[in-house]
Design a protein around this motif. Structure first.
Motif, short mmCIF file in Angstrom:
data_model
loop_
_atom_site.label_atom_id
_atom_site.label_comp_id
_atom_site.label_asym_id
_atom_site.label_seq_id
_atom_site.Cartn_x
_atom_site.Cartn_y
_atom_site.Cartn_z
N ALA A 134 41.90 -41.18 59.45
CA ALA A 134 41.81 -42.18 60.50
C ALA A 134 41.44 -41.58 61.85
O ALA A 134 41.38 -42.30 62.85
N LYS A 135 41.22 -40.26 61.87
CA LYS A 135 40.83 -39.53 63.09
C LYS A 135 41.92 -39.58 64.17
O LYS A 135 41.62 -39.60 65.38
N VAL A 136 43.17 -39.61 63.73
CA VAL A 136 44.30 -39.50 64.66
C VAL A 136 44.55 -38.02 64.91
O VAL A 136 44.68 -37.24 63.96
N ASN A 137 44.56 -37.62 66.18
CA ASN A 137 44.68 -36.19 66.46
C ASN A 137 46.06 -35.65 66.08
O ASN A 137 47.02 -36.40 65.90
N GLY A 138 46.15 -34.33 65.99
CA GLY A 138 47.36 -33.69 65.50
C GLY A 138 48.60 -33.98 66.32
O GLY A 138 49.69 -34.17 65.78
N VAL A 139 48.45 -34.01 67.64
CA VAL A 139 49.61 -34.26 68.50
C VAL A 139 50.13 -35.67 68.29
O VAL A 139 51.34 -35.89 68.17
N ASP A 140 49.22 -36.64 68.23
CA ASP A 140 49.65 -38.03 68.01
C ASP A 140 50.32 -38.19 66.65
O ASP A 140 51.31 -38.91 66.51
N ALA A 141 49.78 -37.53 65.63
CA ALA A 141 50.39 -37.60 64.30
C ALA A 141 51.80 -37.04 64.32
O ALA A 141 52.71 -37.60 63.71
N LYS A 142 52.00 -35.93 65.02
CA LYS A 142 53.34 -35.34 65.13
C LYS A 142 54.28 -36.28 65.86
O LYS A 142 55.45 -36.44 65.49
N LEU A 143 53.80 -36.91 66.92
CA LEU A 143 54.65 -37.84 67.66
C LEU A 143 55.03 -39.04 66.80
O LEU A 143 56.18 -39.50 66.83
N LEU A 144 54.09 -39.55 66.02
CA LEU A 144 54.38 -40.69 65.16
C LEU A 144 55.39 -40.33 64.07
O LEU A 144 56.21 -41.16 63.68
N MET A 145 55.36 -39.07 63.60
CA MET A 145 56.26 -38.63 62.54
C MET A 145 57.53 -37.98 63.10
O MET A 145 58.36 -37.49 62.34
N ASN A 146 57.65 -37.97 64.43
CA ASN A 146 58.82 -37.41 65.10
C ASN A 146 58.97 -35.92 64.85
O ASN A 146 60.09 -35.39 64.75
N HIS A 147 57.85 -35.22 64.76
CA HIS A 147 57.88 -33.77 64.66
C HIS A 147 58.02 -33.16 66.06
O HIS A 147 57.59 -33.77 67.05
N ALA A 148 58.61 -31.98 66.12
CA ALA A 148 58.66 -31.26 67.39
C ALA A 148 57.24 -30.84 67.76
O ALA A 148 56.43 -30.48 66.91
N ILE A 149 56.93 -30.91 69.06
CA ILE A 149 55.60 -30.56 69.55
C ILE A 149 55.66 -29.16 70.16
O ILE A 149 56.31 -28.95 71.18
N PRO A 150 54.98 -28.18 69.54
CA PRO A 150 55.00 -26.83 70.10
C PRO A 150 54.08 -26.72 71.32
O PRO A 150 53.20 -27.56 71.53
N GLY A 151 54.30 -25.70 72.11
CA GLY A 151 53.44 -25.45 73.25
C GLY A 151 53.98 -26.03 74.54
O GLY A 151 54.67 -27.05 74.53
N VAL A 152 53.67 -25.39 75.65
CA VAL A 152 54.18 -25.81 76.95
C VAL A 152 53.57 -27.13 77.39
O VAL A 152 54.27 -28.06 77.79
N ASN A 153 52.23 -27.24 77.31
CA ASN A 153 51.57 -28.46 77.79
C ASN A 153 52.01 -29.69 77.00
O ASN A 153 52.34 -30.72 77.58
N GLU A 154 52.01 -29.57 75.65
CA GLU A 154 52.41 -30.71 74.82
C GLU A 154 53.87 -31.09 75.06
O GLU A 154 54.27 -32.23 74.90
N GLY A 155 54.68 -30.09 75.43
CA GLY A 155 56.09 -30.35 75.67
C GLY A 155 56.35 -31.29 76.83
O GLY A 155 57.43 -31.87 76.94
N TYR A 156 55.35 -31.45 77.70
CA TYR A 156 55.50 -32.34 78.85
C TYR A 156 55.16 -33.80 78.52
O TYR A 156 55.28 -34.67 79.37
N ILE A 157 54.72 -34.06 77.27
CA ILE A 157 54.39 -35.44 76.89
C ILE A 157 55.66 -36.27 76.79
O ILE A 157 56.61 -35.88 76.12
N THR A 158 55.68 -37.40 77.46
CA THR A 158 56.81 -38.33 77.37
C THR A 158 56.44 -39.40 76.36
O THR A 158 55.63 -40.30 76.64
#
Length: 302
Positions: free
Chosen positions: A243-267
Motif C-alpha cells: 500500500a506504499k505506507v512508509n516504515g515509520v507510519d507502519a510502526k506507529l500503526l502497529m505500536n512499535h517503538a520508533i528508533p532514532g532521535v528524529n523519529e522519537g520526536y513524533i507525537t
C-alpha cells in the motif's frame, strides 16, 4: 521459588502485562518445575546442569521453548543477584547454554493469498471469532491485547479503538485508527455478540462463554483457517508495503517503538485522526481489493 516470587512482584510493579507474567510463570512452574525448590546457588555452582536442561527441553519441546525457558531463568537469577551479591556467584549459570538458532517466522500472506483466506474465514461458524480474525488482519494488532477490548474502548465519534494495556504495559497504551471496513466489522460483532452472549456483550467487544467473558484462545484448526494470530500481524506489515505506507507510519500503526532521535520526536496523537487513519484506510483497501468482485456476489463470503 522465592526468587521467582520476588521477580514476579517486580514485574507487577513495572506494570508488565498479564500475558508476559503468565509466560514467565509457565516456564517456572511447568518447564523448570524440577528446580522450583532448588537453591539458585546450586545452579550457579553447576552450570553444566543448566546447559543439559536446555538440551533436554530442546529435544522435548523444540528450540524456541528451550531458549524461552532459559531467558526466564537468566532474568530471575540476575534480579536475585542484585539483592544477594554476597551469597550468589556473579556468573549467571545460563551463560553455559549453547543457544538454539532462532529464525524469524515468515508466515504472512501476500495479496494473492487473500481470496483463499477470506473464503476460509467466511466458513467459520462462530461469527464473533470470524470478525475477530478480520479485525486482526485489518489492524495488525496482537491478539492478546485485541481479545481484551471492551465496548467502552470503542470511540465511534473519533473512529478509534483504544488499547489500554498492550505488550509493554499501560505506558504503551495507544489508539487504533479505524478504516470504514473496520467500523463495519465492529458493528457486526457488537450485533452478533449481543445475540449470542447478551450478558458478556455488555462489557466485551469480543464476548464468549469463557471464564473471563471474552474470547480466551484465538487459535483455530489450520484445516479450517490457515492463517491466524501472528500470521495476520505479518500479513498486515507485508500489505502495508504494498500500500506504499512508509516504515515509520507502519510502526506507529502497529505500536512499535520508533528508533532514532528524529523519529522519537513524533507525537502520534497529533497525526492519528487524519494522516494515520488515511494510511490505515490505504492498507484496508489493498486487503479488500482481491475480493471486491466476490463481495458483490451472493454467497457465503458476502
Amino acid at each position: 521459588r522465592e526468587a521467582w516470587e520476588r521477580y514476579k512482584a517486580a514485574l507487577i510493579k513495572k506494570a508488565r502485562s498479564a500475558g508476559t507474567i503468565a509466560g514467565y510463570e509457565d516456564h517456572v512452574t511447568r518447564v523448570l518445575k524440577i528446580w522450583i525448590d532448588k537453591p539458585l546457588k546450586d545452579l550457579a555452582e553447576d552450570p553444566d546442569l543448566v546447559a543439559r536442561k536446555h538440551d533436554a527441553i530442546t529435544l522435548a519441546s523444540g528450540p524456541y521453548a528451550a531458549n524461552g525457558a532459559m531467558r526466564t531463568l537468566r532474568a530471575i537469577y540476575n534480579h536475585a543477584w542484585l539483592k544477594n551479591k554476597k551469597v550468589l556467584p556473579r556468573d549467571n549459570p545460563v551463560d553455559a547454554v549453547d543457544w538454539n538458532k532462532e529464525r524469524r517466522r515468515n508466515s504472512g500472506m501476500g495479496v494473492g493469498d487473500l481470496p483463499g483466506w477470506f473464503n476460509e474465514l467466511a466458513r467459520l461458524e462462530n461469527p464473533v471469532r470470524r470478525e475477530f480474525h478480520l479485525i486482526e488482519v485489518l489492524s495488525g494488532s496482537r491478539p492478546a491485547a485485541l481479545k481484551r477490548a471492551r465496548l467502552n474502548h470503542l470511540d465511534l465519534r473519533r473512529r478509534v479503538l483504544h488499547i489500554p494495556a498492550p505488550k509493554g504495559g499501560e505506558d504503551r497504551a495507544f489508539d487504533i485508527p479505524l478504516s470504514r471496513e473496520m467500523i463495519r466489522s465492529l458493528m457486526r460483532v457488537i450485533r452478533f455478540g449481543r445475540a449470542q452472549h447478551p450478558v458478556e456483550a455488555r462489557i466485551w467487544l469480543f464476548p464468549a462463554e469463557s471464564k473471563v467473558g471474552h474470547i480466551y484462545t484465538t487459535q483455530e484448526d489450520r484445516a479450517d483457517l490457515s492463517k491466524w494470530g501472528n500470521d495476520l500481524r505479518q500479513t498486515y506489515r507485508t500489505i502495508a508495503t504494498v500500500a506504499k505506507v512508509n516504515g515509520v507510519d507502519a510502526k506507529l500503526l502497529m505500536n512499535h517503538a520508533i528508533p532514532g532521535v528524529n523519529e522519537g520526536y513524533i507525537t502520534r496523537e497529533k497525526i492519528l485522526e487524519d494522516h494515520l487513519r488515511q494510511q490505515q484506510q490505504a492498507i484496508t483497501d489493498v486487503i479488500f481489493a482481491p475480493i471486491r468482485e466476490l463481495r458483490e456476489k451472493d454467497g457465503q463470503l458476502r
